[in-house]
Design an enzyme around this catalytic site. Structure first.
Site, PDB file in Angstrom:
ATOM      1  N   GLU A   1      -5.928  -6.623  11.480  1.00 59.60           N
ATOM      2  CA  GLU A   1      -7.303  -6.235  11.136  1.00 59.60           C
ATOM      3  C   GLU A   1      -8.304  -7.359  11.419  1.00 59.60           C
ATOM      4  O   GLU A   1      -9.312  -7.135  12.102  1.00 59.60           O
ATOM      5  CB  GLU A   1      -7.364  -5.846   9.644  1.00 59.60           C
ATOM      6  CG  GLU A   1      -6.478  -4.655   9.326  1.00 59.60           C
ATOM      7  CD  GLU A   1      -6.296  -4.351   7.852  1.00 59.60           C
ATOM      8  OE1 GLU A   1      -6.258  -3.157   7.504  1.00 59.60           O
ATOM      9  OE2 GLU A   1      -6.169  -5.289   7.043  1.00 59.60           O
TER      10      GLU A   1
ATOM     11  N   ASP B   1      -2.901  -1.906  13.538  1.00 65.62           N
ATOM     12  CA  ASP B   1      -3.006  -1.107  12.312  1.00 65.62           C
ATOM     13  C   ASP B   1      -3.174   0.324  12.826  1.00 65.62           C
ATOM     14  O   ASP B   1      -4.245   0.681  13.330  1.00 65.62           O
ATOM     15  CB  ASP B   1      -4.236  -1.571  11.521  1.00 65.62           C
ATOM     16  CG  ASP B   1      -4.444  -0.772  10.245  1.00 65.62           C
ATOM     17  OD1 ASP B   1      -3.729   0.228  10.038  1.00 65.62           O
ATOM     18  OD2 ASP B   1      -5.340  -1.156   9.465  1.00 65.62           O
TER      19      ASP B   1
ATOM     20  N   GLU C   1       1.217  -3.002  10.945  1.00 61.35           N
ATOM     21  CA  GLU C   1       0.988  -3.075   9.500  1.00 61.35           C
ATOM     22  C   GLU C   1       2.069  -2.298   8.742  1.00 61.35           C
ATOM     23  O   GLU C   1       2.384  -2.611   7.604  1.00 61.35           O
ATOM     24  CB  GLU C   1      -0.386  -2.444   9.229  1.00 61.35           C
ATOM     25  CG  GLU C   1      -0.852  -2.522   7.819  1.00 61.35           C
ATOM     26  CD  GLU C   1      -2.213  -1.851   7.662  1.00 61.35           C
ATOM     27  OE1 GLU C   1      -3.216  -2.502   7.938  1.00 61.35           O
ATOM     28  OE2 GLU C   1      -2.250  -0.672   7.268  1.00 61.35           O
ATOM     29  N   GLU C   2       2.608  -1.278   9.362  1.00 60.31           N
ATOM     30  CA  GLU C   2       3.597  -0.428   8.698  1.00 60.31           C
ATOM     31  C   GLU C   2       5.037  -0.901   8.930  1.00 60.31           C
ATOM     32  O   GLU C   2       5.975  -0.237   8.488  1.00 60.31           O
ATOM     33  CB  GLU C   2       3.454   1.028   9.178  1.00 60.31           C
ATOM     34  CG  GLU C   2       2.041   1.599   9.068  1.00 60.31           C
ATOM     35  CD  GLU C   2       1.452   1.539   7.655  1.00 60.31           C
ATOM     36  OE1 GLU C   2       2.217   1.507   6.687  1.00 60.31           O
ATOM     37  OE2 GLU C   2       0.201   1.496   7.535  1.00 60.31           O
TER      38      GLU C   2
ATOM     39  N   LEU D   1      -3.394   3.267  11.484  1.00 65.53           N
ATOM     40  CA  LEU D   1      -4.391   4.106  10.836  1.00 65.53           C
ATOM     41  C   LEU D   1      -5.061   3.289   9.739  1.00 65.53           C
ATOM     42  O   LEU D   1      -4.494   3.076   8.675  1.00 65.53           O
ATOM     43  CB  LEU D   1      -3.721   5.355  10.257  1.00 65.53           C
ATOM     44  CG  LEU D   1      -4.673   6.483   9.893  1.00 65.53           C
ATOM     45  CD1 LEU D   1      -5.499   6.936  11.091  1.00 65.53           C
ATOM     46  CD2 LEU D   1      -3.896   7.666   9.337  1.00 65.53           C
ATOM     47  N   ASP D   2      -6.251   2.795  10.034  1.00 66.39           N
ATOM     48  CA  ASP D   2      -6.986   2.018   9.040  1.00 66.39           C
ATOM     49  C   ASP D   2      -7.856   2.958   8.217  1.00 66.39           C
ATOM     50  O   ASP D   2      -8.488   3.859   8.764  1.00 66.39           O
ATOM     51  CB  ASP D   2      -7.867   0.967   9.726  1.00 66.39           C
ATOM     52  CG  ASP D   2      -8.670   0.192   8.709  1.00 66.39           C
ATOM     53  OD1 ASP D   2      -8.077  -0.648   8.014  1.00 66.39           O
ATOM     54  OD2 ASP D   2      -9.877   0.461   8.582  1.00 66.39           O
TER      55      ASP D   2
ATOM     56  N   ASP E   1       0.849  -1.195   0.000  1.00 65.73           N
ATOM     57  CA  ASP E   1       0.000   0.000   0.000  1.00 65.73           C
ATOM     58  C   ASP E   1       0.886   1.247   0.000  1.00 65.73           C
ATOM     59  O   ASP E   1       1.905   1.285   0.687  1.00 65.73           O
ATOM     60  CB  ASP E   1      -0.850   0.089   1.287  1.00 65.73           C
ATOM     61  CG  ASP E   1      -1.713  -1.133   1.508  1.00 65.73           C
ATOM     62  OD1 ASP E   1      -2.153  -1.717   0.516  1.00 65.73           O
ATOM     63  OD2 ASP E   1      -1.934  -1.479   2.692  1.00 65.73           O
TER      64      ASP E   1
ATOM     65  N   ASP F   1       0.016   7.652   8.141  1.00 64.47           N
ATOM     66  CA  ASP F   1       0.274   6.245   8.501  1.00 64.47           C
ATOM     67  C   ASP F   1       1.563   6.182   9.313  1.00 64.47           C
ATOM     68  O   ASP F   1       1.644   5.493  10.336  1.00 64.47           O
ATOM     69  CB  ASP F   1       0.495   5.381   7.243  1.00 64.47           C
ATOM     70  CG  ASP F   1      -0.792   5.039   6.503  1.00 64.47           C
ATOM     71  OD1 ASP F   1      -1.797   4.749   7.160  1.00 64.47           O
ATOM     72  OD2 ASP F   1      -0.762   5.041   5.258  1.00 64.47           O
TER      73      ASP F   1
HETATM   74  P1  AHG Z   1      -5.483   0.396   5.357  1.00 65.28           P
HETATM   75  O1  AHG Z   1      -5.909   1.816   5.185  1.00 65.28           O
HETATM   76  O2  AHG Z   1      -4.999   0.108   6.754  1.00 65.28           O
HETATM   77  O3  AHG Z   1      -4.517  -0.058   4.302  1.00 65.28           O
HETATM   78  O4  AHG Z   1      -6.774  -0.571   5.226  1.00 65.28           O
HETATM   79  C1  AHG Z   1      -7.830  -0.304   4.375  1.00 65.28           C
HETATM   80  C2  AHG Z   1      -8.675  -1.549   4.288  1.00 65.28           C
HETATM   81  C3  AHG Z   1      -9.986  -1.526   5.034  1.00 65.28           C
HETATM   82  O5  AHG Z   1     -10.202  -0.482   5.881  1.00 65.28           O
HETATM   83  C4  AHG Z   1     -11.041  -1.545   3.971  1.00 65.28           C
HETATM   84  O6  AHG Z   1     -12.139  -2.304   4.321  1.00 65.28           O
HETATM   85  C5  AHG Z   1     -10.322  -2.079   2.778  1.00 65.28           C
HETATM   86  O7  AHG Z   1      -8.972  -1.781   2.938  1.00 65.28           O
HETATM   87  C6  AHG Z   1     -10.842  -1.483   1.505  1.00 65.28           C
HETATM   88  O8  AHG Z   1     -10.068  -1.910   0.451  1.00 65.28           O
HETATM   89  P2  AHG Z   1     -10.412  -1.588  -1.067  1.00 65.28           P
HETATM   90  O9  AHG Z   1     -10.626  -0.111  -1.146  1.00 65.28           O
HETATM   91  O10 AHG Z   1      -9.178  -2.061  -1.764  1.00 65.28           O
HETATM   92  O11 AHG Z   1     -11.639  -2.378  -1.402  1.00 65.28           O
HETATM   93 MN    MN Z   2      -6.135  -1.353   7.607  1.00 66.65          MN
HETATM   94 MN    MN Z   3      -3.403   1.074   7.996  1.00 65.01          MN
END
Ligand code: AHG
Ligand code: MN
Ligand code: MN
Length: 282
Positions: free
Chosen positions: A226, A82, A64-65, A84-85, A35, A41
């Protein structure tokens, strides 16, 4: 454990402050899951590390980071988080969150001992799952988290949060989601698993799914940071958490950043998923 929860309260207040005041831009790097990281983050990860490494009952932390855990001396709990989700939602000002899984012995579904998450929305709320699941809300005048109520899921809900790229869904998964909508369920999906799962929990039922897709059989969401924490929350609230076939908390974790398909919900919807998936090979 209480020491860890108290520390997460301080972490949440500091991350919330950063969300309100710091730059929302990206940094020139990716995390282990590939990501693109945003500055927040990295800042949030540093805030969590700074506080958790001072807690005497914590033995190591993993995020996660990060590529690998950070160890300290003493303590017995492993905290995977995580910081910052939903960070890609920061620039559009939707709710985001932080997720913490507290493990003892190792990082697997059966070794999680408690889970905590924080939602940074119009208000800041924290959910703590130990024997029961409890909701707290930040009082910004006193900077204290106040207990609101215990959370329990009913047998059946009214909302669906169906994640993953629809063009890549398996046909049987699409049919299952369509049939639930035909039963009258309404769509509630923001793209942040913390607010999406928080909504279902507070509305006392429904289904969140992030399934296996044709291009990603292992799903997207990460077990340690998560999936296991939310599986713990949902099961303690009287609901279910499965990968389509099995209880998520029966799964092990071979790599820190391993992912799994996941479904969280109340009893009725989880039963539907099990019935749909039972004879399907991915
Ligand atoms: P993060 O921001 O920690 O990388 O996680 C995002 C996750 C979660 O919150 C969400 O349900 C999902 O990614 C959405 O993913 P897509 O937009 O790829 O569907
Ligand atoms: Mn996340
Ligand atoms: Mn995150």
């Amino acid at each position: 454990m209480t020491e860890i929860v108290k520390t997460i309260e301080k972490i949440a207040i500091e991350i919330y402050e950063a969300i309100k005041t710091k730059d929302t831009g990206k940094v020139n790097s990716q995390n282990k899951s590939g990501d693109v990281q945003v500055k927040l983050d990295v800042i949030s990860d540093e805030i969590v590390e700074k506080y958790l490494l001072k807690v005497s009952s914590v033995k190591e932390i993993m995020s996660e980071e990060k590529e690998k855990p950070v160890l300290k001396s003493g303590g017995k709990y492993l905290v995977a988080y995580d910081p910052l989700d939903g960070s890609s939602l920061i620039d559009v000002d939707l709710s985001v969150g932080s997720i913490f899984g507290i493990y003892e012995g190792g990082y697997s579904g059966s070794e999680i001992k408690a889970a905590v998450y924080v939602v940074y929305g119009p208000r800041v709320e924290m959910v703590v799952a130990r024997d029961v699941v409890e909701l707290f809300r930040l009082n910004e005048k006193t900077n204290e988290f106040e207990f609101i109520k215990e959370l329990k899921l009913k047998n059946k809900g009214k909302v669906l949060a169906p994640g993953g790229t629809q063009a890549k869904w398996f046909d049987f998964h699409k049919k299952m989601i369509d049939s639930l909508f035909k039963e009258g369920y309404r769509l509630r999906y923001s793209g942040g698993m913390v607010p999406d799962l928080h909504q279902i929990l507070l509305k006392e039922g429904g289904l969140f799914s992030y399934p296996a897709t044709i291009d990603k059989k292992e799903g997207k969401l990460r077990k340690l940071f998560e999936v296991f924490p939310f599986a713990y929350v949902y099961k303690k609230a009287g609901g279910g958490a499965i990968d389509g076939y099995k209880d998520l908390l029966s799964l092990d974790c071979k790599d820190y950043h391993e992912t799994t398909p996941c479904f969280f919900g109340s009893e009725y919807e989880i039963k539907k998923v099990l019935e749909t998936y039972k004879d399907k090979k991915l």
